[in-house]
Design a protein around this motif. Structure first.
Motif, mmCIF file in Angstrom:
data_model
loop_
_atom_site.group_PDB
_atom_site.id
_atom_site.type_symbol
_atom_site.label_atom_id
_atom_site.label_comp_id
_atom_site.label_asym_id
_atom_site.label_seq_id
_atom_site.Cartn_x
_atom_site.Cartn_y
_atom_site.Cartn_z
ATOM 1 N N PRO A 1 0.826 -1.217 0.000
ATOM 2 C CA PRO A 1 0.000 0.000 0.000
ATOM 3 C C PRO A 1 0.858 1.264 0.000
ATOM 4 O O PRO A 1 2.030 1.249 0.392
ATOM 5 N N ARG A 2 0.236 2.356 -0.419
ATOM 6 C CA ARG A 2 0.925 3.651 -0.428
ATOM 7 C C ARG A 2 1.394 3.994 0.980
ATOM 8 O O ARG A 2 0.654 3.833 1.948
ATOM 9 N N SER A 3 2.608 4.496 1.077
ATOM 10 C CA SER A 3 3.189 4.787 2.384
ATOM 11 C C SER A 3 2.930 6.213 2.849
ATOM 12 O O SER A 3 3.239 6.551 3.986
ATOM 13 N N ALA A 4 2.377 7.053 1.981
ATOM 14 C CA ALA A 4 2.146 8.450 2.346
ATOM 15 C C ALA A 4 1.019 9.028 1.493
ATOM 16 O O ALA A 4 0.626 8.448 0.491
ATOM 17 N N THR A 5 0.545 10.178 1.910
ATOM 18 C CA THR A 5 -0.444 10.932 1.143
ATOM 19 C C THR A 5 0.285 11.988 0.344
ATOM 20 O O THR A 5 1.207 12.632 0.846
ATOM 21 N N VAL A 6 -0.121 12.170 -0.906
ATOM 22 C CA VAL A 6 0.502 13.151 -1.792
ATOM 23 C C VAL A 6 -0.585 14.079 -2.317
ATOM 24 O O VAL A 6 -1.628 13.618 -2.776
ATOM 25 N N GLN A 7 -0.312 15.390 -2.214
ATOM 26 C CA GLN A 7 -1.257 16.356 -2.763
ATOM 27 C C GLN A 7 -0.500 17.485 -3.439
ATOM 28 O O GLN A 7 0.684 17.711 -3.173
ATOM 29 N N ALA A 8 -1.203 18.179 -4.316
ATOM 30 C CA ALA A 8 -0.597 19.272 -5.066
ATOM 31 C C ALA A 8 -0.424 20.494 -4.179
ATOM 32 O O ALA A 8 -1.387 20.962 -3.565
ATOM 33 N N SER A 9 0.790 20.999 -4.105
ATOM 34 C CA SER A 9 1.055 22.265 -3.397
ATOM 35 C C SER A 9 0.789 23.437 -4.322
ATOM 36 O O SER A 9 0.423 24.522 -3.871
ATOM 37 N N THR A 10 1.016 23.219 -5.602
ATOM 38 C CA THR A 10 0.721 24.198 -6.644
ATOM 39 C C THR A 10 0.018 23.440 -7.766
ATOM 40 O O THR A 10 -0.027 22.209 -7.746
ATOM 41 N N ALA A 11 -0.501 24.160 -8.733
ATOM 42 C CA ALA A 11 -1.088 23.497 -9.896
ATOM 43 C C ALA A 11 -0.005 22.644 -10.552
ATOM 44 O O ALA A 11 1.152 23.064 -10.661
ATOM 45 N N CYS A 12 -0.371 21.443 -10.959
ATOM 46 C CA CYS A 12 0.603 20.495 -11.506
ATOM 47 C C CYS A 12 0.135 19.903 -12.823
ATOM 48 O O CYS A 12 -1.066 19.672 -13.018
ATOM 49 N N LYS A 13 1.104 19.640 -13.671
ATOM 50 C CA LYS A 13 0.885 18.818 -14.860
ATOM 51 C C LYS A 13 1.626 17.512 -14.607
ATOM 52 O O LYS A 13 2.826 17.524 -14.302
ATOM 53 N N LEU A 14 0.908 16.409 -14.699
ATOM 54 C CA LEU A 14 1.456 15.090 -14.395
ATOM 55 C C LEU A 14 1.202 14.130 -15.551
ATOM 56 O O LEU A 14 0.295 14.339 -16.364
#
Length: 163
Positions: free
Chosen positions: A106-119
């Motif tokens: 499973p994912r070990s952390a939560t990830v969120q955008a600090s700024t607008a992102c292109k992924l």
């Protein structure tokens, strides 16, 4: 998860290639792919945008998708059993999700955008297709992602970024 794309937002794999080539972060993704190889890789990936504050992945989620950051900054938050929080920032030219991708955990952390992102995202299934059809490209990605993960694990503050 995905933000509606503004009509002015355009995706081109060369934007990701340039972000990777110009990234000087310690955990930058160091891919040595030619322009035709980038085009092949693009056909296996899906581009999308995140607005600031949107969550990309949740700690504990069962997902093996890799996310390549073309632009913007992601914050990575890990909360342990004692409710202590550790955080790392990951920017353009790098990748997140390599930990679950390689470990099948499973994912070990939560990830969120600090700024607008292109992924750009690459699922495990699409990666296996890439490996079967274009093994040199898949091998180059695997080696580059392994190097990112090793650098993050060696650097205590960046360990949290191994998601």
């Amino acid at each position: 998860m995905n933000a509606p794309l503004p009509s002015t937002l355009r995706f081109d794999i060369q934007g990701l290639a340039k972000a990777i080539a110009h990234c000087h972060a310690s955990d930058a993704l160091r891919c040595q792919l030619s322009q035709p190889n980038w085009e092949i890789l693009a056909s296996y990936m899906q581009p999308f945008a995140l607005n600031s504050g949107q969550v990309l992945m949740e700690q504990g989620a069962q997902d093996r998708t890799l996310y390549f950051i073309e632009s913007g900054t992601l914050s990575v938050h890990y909360q342990d059993e004692k409710s202590r929080v550790r955080m790392a920032m990951v920017g353009a030219g790098s990748v997140v999700g390599e930990g679950a991708f390689f470990s099948h955990m499973p994912r070990s952390a939560t990830v969120q955008a600090s700024t607008a992102c292109k992924l750009w995202c690459l699922t495990a299934t699409r990666f296996l297709e890439l490996a079967n059809r274009h093994s040199p490209i898949a091998l180059e990605l695997t080696m580059a992602m392994g190097a990112v993960m090793a650098k993050r694990l060696y650097n205590r503050p960046k360990r949290v970024a191994v998601t």
